[in-house]
Design an enzyme around this catalytic site. Structure first.
Site, PDB file in Angstrom:
ATOM      1  N   HIS A 260      25.754   6.002  55.807  1.00 25.00           N
ATOM      2  CA  HIS A 260      25.376   6.270  54.410  1.00 25.00           C
ATOM      3  C   HIS A 260      24.180   7.238  54.345  1.00 25.00           C
ATOM      4  O   HIS A 260      23.153   6.944  53.728  1.00 25.00           O
ATOM      5  CB  HIS A 260      25.063   4.964  53.664  1.00 25.00           C
ATOM      6  CG  HIS A 260      25.231   5.109  52.174  1.00 25.00           C
ATOM      7  ND1 HIS A 260      25.722   4.122  51.362  1.00 25.00           N
ATOM      8  CD2 HIS A 260      24.984   6.156  51.344  1.00 25.00           C
ATOM      9  CE1 HIS A 260      25.758   4.541  50.105  1.00 25.00           C
ATOM     10  NE2 HIS A 260      25.312   5.793  50.071  1.00 25.00           N
TER      11      HIS A 260
ATOM     12  N   ARG B 140      32.633   6.235  48.250  1.00 25.62           N
ATOM     13  CA  ARG B 140      32.395   4.792  48.352  1.00 25.62           C
ATOM     14  C   ARG B 140      33.463   4.189  49.256  1.00 25.62           C
ATOM     15  O   ARG B 140      34.631   4.598  49.218  1.00 25.62           O
ATOM     16  CB  ARG B 140      32.461   4.118  46.969  1.00 25.62           C
ATOM     17  CG  ARG B 140      31.209   4.270  46.133  1.00 25.62           C
ATOM     18  CD  ARG B 140      30.004   3.546  46.747  1.00 25.62           C
ATOM     19  NE  ARG B 140      28.779   3.672  45.972  1.00 25.62           N
ATOM     20  CZ  ARG B 140      27.797   4.528  46.235  1.00 25.62           C
ATOM     21  NH1 ARG B 140      27.883   5.368  47.245  1.00 25.62           N
ATOM     22  NH2 ARG B 140      26.697   4.529  45.497  1.00 25.62           N
TER      23      ARG B 140
HETATM   24  N1  LIG Z   1      27.251   8.870  50.489  1.00 27.65           N
HETATM   25  C1  LIG Z   1      26.188   9.142  49.770  1.00 27.65           C
HETATM   26  O1  LIG Z   1      25.087   9.307  50.296  1.00 27.65           O
HETATM   27  C2  LIG Z   1      26.322   9.279  48.280  1.00 27.65           C
HETATM   28  C3  LIG Z   1      25.240   9.797  47.548  1.00 27.65           C
HETATM   29  C4  LIG Z   1      25.398   9.957  46.189  1.00 27.65           C
HETATM   30  C5  LIG Z   1      26.592   9.617  45.561  1.00 27.65           C
HETATM   31  N2  LIG Z   1      27.614   9.120  46.303  1.00 27.65           N
HETATM   32  C6  LIG Z   1      28.892   8.763  45.647  1.00 27.65           C
HETATM   33  O2  LIG Z   1      29.453   9.926  45.051  1.00 27.65           O
HETATM   34  C7  LIG Z   1      30.053   9.533  43.809  1.00 27.65           C
HETATM   35  C8  LIG Z   1      30.260  10.753  42.928  1.00 27.65           C
HETATM   36  O3  LIG Z   1      29.009  11.197  42.436  1.00 27.65           O
HETATM   37  P1  LIG Z   1      28.931  12.286  41.261  1.00 27.65           P
HETATM   38  O4  LIG Z   1      27.492  12.447  40.929  1.00 27.65           O
HETATM   39  O5  LIG Z   1      29.712  13.502  41.627  1.00 27.65           O
HETATM   40  O6  LIG Z   1      29.709  11.514  40.103  1.00 27.65           O
HETATM   41  P2  LIG Z   1      30.224  12.078  38.708  1.00 27.65           P
HETATM   42  O7  LIG Z   1      29.480  13.326  38.331  1.00 27.65           O
HETATM   43  O8  LIG Z   1      30.202  10.939  37.765  1.00 27.65           O
HETATM   44  O9  LIG Z   1      31.722  12.531  38.994  1.00 27.65           O
HETATM   45  C9  LIG Z   1      32.721  11.610  39.263  1.00 27.65           C
HETATM   46  C10 LIG Z   1      34.037  12.360  39.409  1.00 27.65           C
HETATM   47  O10 LIG Z   1      35.048  11.405  39.770  1.00 27.65           O
HETATM   48  C11 LIG Z   1      36.126  11.524  38.850  1.00 27.65           C
HETATM   49  N3  LIG Z   1      36.778  10.229  38.644  1.00 27.65           N
HETATM   50  C12 LIG Z   1      36.230   9.047  38.259  1.00 27.65           C
HETATM   51  N4  LIG Z   1      37.178   8.097  38.165  1.00 27.65           N
HETATM   52  C13 LIG Z   1      38.345   8.692  38.481  1.00 27.65           C
HETATM   53  C14 LIG Z   1      39.694   8.251  38.554  1.00 27.65           C
HETATM   54  N5  LIG Z   1      40.029   6.989  38.267  1.00 27.65           N
HETATM   55  N6  LIG Z   1      40.639   9.141  38.914  1.00 27.65           N
HETATM   56  C15 LIG Z   1      40.313  10.415  39.188  1.00 27.65           C
HETATM   57  N7  LIG Z   1      39.061  10.911  39.149  1.00 27.65           N
HETATM   58  C16 LIG Z   1      38.095  10.050  38.804  1.00 27.65           C
HETATM   59  C17 LIG Z   1      35.508  11.995  37.561  1.00 27.65           C
HETATM   60  O11 LIG Z   1      36.521  12.533  36.722  1.00 27.65           O
HETATM   61  P3  LIG Z   1      36.158  13.220  35.321  1.00 27.65           P
HETATM   62  O12 LIG Z   1      35.553  14.563  35.701  1.00 27.65           O
HETATM   63  O13 LIG Z   1      37.453  13.356  34.654  1.00 27.65           O
HETATM   64  O14 LIG Z   1      35.176  12.306  34.633  1.00 27.65           O
HETATM   65  C18 LIG Z   1      34.501  13.020  38.106  1.00 27.65           C
HETATM   66  O15 LIG Z   1      35.145  14.243  38.375  1.00 27.65           O
HETATM   67  C19 LIG Z   1      29.074   8.493  43.280  1.00 27.65           C
HETATM   68  O16 LIG Z   1      29.677   7.659  42.301  1.00 27.65           O
HETATM   69  C20 LIG Z   1      28.721   7.730  44.531  1.00 27.65           C
HETATM   70  O17 LIG Z   1      29.666   6.679  44.700  1.00 27.65           O
HETATM   71  C21 LIG Z   1      27.515   8.930  47.647  1.00 27.65           C
END
Ligand SMILES: NC(=O)c1ccc[n+]([C@@H]2O[C@H](COP(=O)([O-])OP(=O)(O)OC[C@H]3O[C@@H](n4cnc5c(N)ncnc54)[C@H](OP(=O)(O)O)[C@@H]3O)[C@@H](O)[C@H]2O)c1
Length: 310
Positions: free
Chosen positions: A273, A225
């Site tokens: 994006h 993000r």
């Molecule tokens: N560019 C694009 O096209 C696109 C597409 C899809 C998603 N995204 C982005 O990718 C992000 C991640 O997706 P995901 O499915 O992998 O999410 P997820 O499964 O919810 O994983 C989030 C990860 O971030 C960690 N995290 C959250 N807050 C944190 C903090 N304050 N300090 C350190 N680590 C933290 C979490 O830690 P824990 O393991 O300890 O919970 C987890 O490892 C989405 O939220 C979205 O913003 C972008």
């Protein structure tokens, strides 16, 4: 009994989703009325995208869950009218797309591809890149997407370190957490990938102080993000030559404003994006699996924790 499902995403998506969602509902034999307009009092589930005009969930008195088409839920997670479970999108095709984007851009920087793709002075530069095993990568965020990307990079021999909010273990990837862990991850990596959600805790996570922990000449990839990185601090670090390049897929304002300095900075690559799109056939199956679970009384998958914001 017929289940009523309201499709409430942004305009245009209904045509893309109505057939794949209908097909996905037919597979487990769910008797559903699927529509992009319904009496709120009759709706059981909402298939949702945060840019939807629907922002007030209060009239949906029978609602059982909201199922997001997006993995990132920062625009809806704080909605006070939403009191039922919210599930985010975790979809194998979306993950596959992110793995391709991340490995592609990591390899671009690792191999120094740019100097051969554009070589107007026809320079015969024999400099060989180090092997992947000599190019450490830090993966900030080890959730569904970060873990898949980290594992793909490990398969290519990159030494990857993961960083997450809570202490975690991974059989093949050393894991760090907390502020000290972040410092260690940033100081040890040549390529840093940010795959974190946007939450109050991750806003401006990479600010001037923490960017200064990164190795001189290192590279940032941000498909997470835009708000994870302080734009001005990043530009300053790039101008100073401290960070060699930033490849950015996400921005505070999207589309990225035409006059934003990222567009013209020689050390920034902007991708619009596109890192990981939600793809209708597989996303529909993911949505329907949660509807099936709710109807069967099974726990929902990929529930958003409102307190932590993701
Ligand atoms: N560019 C694009 O096209 C696109 C597409 C899809 C998603 N995204 C982005 O990718 C992000 C991640 O997706 P995901 O499915 O992998 O999410 P997820 O499964 O919810 O994983 C989030 C990860 O971030 C960690 N995290 C959250 N807050 C944190 C903090 N304050 N300090 C350190 N680590 C933290 C979490 O830690 P824990 O393991 O300890 O919970 C987890 O490892 C989405 O939220 C979205 O913003 C972008």
């Amino acid at each position: 009994m017929t289940t009523t499902i309201l499709f409430a995403a942004n305009a245009g998506l209904w045509q893309t989703y109505r057939t794949p969602l209908g097909q996905a509902l037919a597979e487990p034999g769910i008797d559903a009325h699927l529509s992009d307009a319904a009496d709120p009092a009759a709706v059981d589930f909402i298939v949702y995208a945060p840019l939807s005009p629907l922002q007030d969930f209060a009239p949906f008195t029978r609602l059982r869950a909201v199922l997001s088409l997006w993995a990132g839920v920062e625009r809806v997670v704080g909605n006070p009218t939403l009191t039922v479970p919210l599930c985010r999108m975790v979809d194998p095709a979306l993950t596959e797309g992110m793995v391709e984007w991340v490995t592609g851009h990591v390899l671009r920087h690792h191999l120094g591809m740019d100097r051969h793709i554009r070589n107007p002075s026809r320079e015969w530069d024999h400099t060989c890149p180090p092997l992947a095993r000599e190019r450490p990568v830090a993966m900030l965020g080890m959730g569904a997407l970060g873990t898949a990307c980290a594992e793909a990079l490990v398969r290519l021999n990159f030494p990857v370190t993961g960083w997450s909010r809570t202490p975690r273990a991974h059989a093949a990837i050393p894991m760090l957490h907390g502020e000290a862990g972040l410092e260690q991850a940033l100081r040890s990596a040549s390529i840093v990938v940010t795959l974190l959600p946007r939450t109050p805790d991750t806003e401006n996570l990479l600010d001037a102080r923490r960017l200064a922990w990164m190795r001189i000449g290192s590279v940032i990839l941000n498909p997470g993000r835009g708000a994870l990185i302080d734009d001005a601090a990043l530009i300053a670090a790039l101008d100073a030559g401290r960070i060699a390049h930033a490849t950015l897929d996400v921005f505070r304002t999207e589309p990225l404003p035409i006059d934003h300095p990222f567009w013209v900075h020689r050390c920034v690559t902007v991708t619009p994006h596109v890192a990981a799109a939600t793809r209708a056939p597989s996303a529909s199956r993911a949505i329907v699996e949660n509807i099936r679970r709710a109807i069967a009384g099974e726990p929902l998958l990929h529930l958003v924790d409102r307190a932590r914001g993701y």
